[in-house]
Write an enzyme that holds these catalytic residues in place. Structure first.
Site, PDB file in Angstrom:
ATOM      1  CG  ASP A   8       2.461  16.445   6.051  1.00 15.79           C
ATOM      2  OD1 ASP A   8       1.598  15.979   6.830  1.00 15.79           O
ATOM      3  OD2 ASP A   8       2.283  17.500   5.413  1.00 15.79           O
ATOM      4  CB  CYS A  65      -0.789  15.953   4.380  1.00 16.15           C
ATOM      5  SG  CYS A  65      -2.010  16.509   3.180  1.00 16.15           S
ATOM      6  CB  THR A  67      -5.929  19.623   3.501  1.00 14.33           C
ATOM      7  OG1 THR A  67      -4.926  19.466   2.486  1.00 14.33           O
ATOM      8  CG2 THR A  67      -5.776  20.941   4.234  1.00 14.33           C
ATOM      9  CG  HIS A  98     -18.424   3.530  -8.243  1.00 18.03           C
ATOM     10  ND1 HIS A  98     -19.400   4.499  -8.310  1.00 18.03           N
ATOM     11  CD2 HIS A  98     -19.030   2.434  -7.716  1.00 18.03           C
ATOM     12  CE1 HIS A  98     -20.540   4.005  -7.854  1.00 18.03           C
ATOM     13  NE2 HIS A  98     -20.327   2.760  -7.473  1.00 18.03           N
ATOM     14  CG  HIS A 133     -17.912   0.759 -11.682  1.00 15.81           C
ATOM     15  ND1 HIS A 133     -18.449   2.028 -11.736  1.00 15.81           N
ATOM     16  CD2 HIS A 133     -18.825  -0.012 -11.047  1.00 15.81           C
ATOM     17  CE1 HIS A 133     -19.640   2.034 -11.155  1.00 15.81           C
ATOM     18  NE2 HIS A 133     -19.896   0.804 -10.734  1.00 15.81           N
TER      19      HIS A 133
END
Length: 148
Positions: A8, A65, A67, A98, A133
């Site tokens: 964004d 973005c 955060t 993992h 995993h």
């Protein structure tokens, strides 16, 4: 490996730096936008990248973005996507080894460009370890089947 890339407005500048890295390393990618710093809605671009990866046209995706949180939440709503928000190299490596993460999300306002590039390189250079995993990733897929 071809990468789906998006952001964004809050991640636009970091996405440009990642594109420069890809150009230098010869890593093929497609930019799904945004194409400038005008305000846009992050779910739109997270969905485009996630859908491109889930559809099989791209092996992995990266979305940025402000955060990294919003694009992570949005991308994880797409069936088949395991998006990981990583702000350190250890988490980037573990998300691949993992969790077989197929989308990396980053926050431009949280980490600097130098660290971001190290995270990207680590994430792209790490394979899924499989083994025990795989059982856990299969359980994630089963949860997805129940709810998506």
């Amino acid at each position: 490996m071809k990468i789906a890339l998006g952001s964004d407005h809050g991640g636009f500048e970091l996405k440009a730096i990642i594109k420069e890295l890809f150009d230098q390393l010869g890593i093929p990618y497609q930019d799904f936008g945004t194409l400038d710093k005008e305000s846009v809605d992050y779910p739109d671009f997270a969905a485009k990248v996630a859908e491109a990866v889930a559809g099989g046209d791209f092996e992995r995706g990266i979305v940025v973005c402000g955060t990294g949180i919003g694009v992570s939440i949005a991308a994880n709503k797409v069936r088949g996507i395991r998006a990981a928000l990583c702000h350190d190299v250890f988490s980037a490596k573990a998300s691949r080894e993992h969790n077989d993460a197929n989308v990396l999300t980053l926050g431009q306002r949280v980490i600097g460009p130098g660290l971001a590039l190290e995270i990207v390189k680590t994430w792209l250079g790490t394979d899924f370890a499989g083994g025990r995993h795989s059982r856990r990733v299969d359980k994630i897929k089963a949860i997805e089947e129940r709810y998506l």
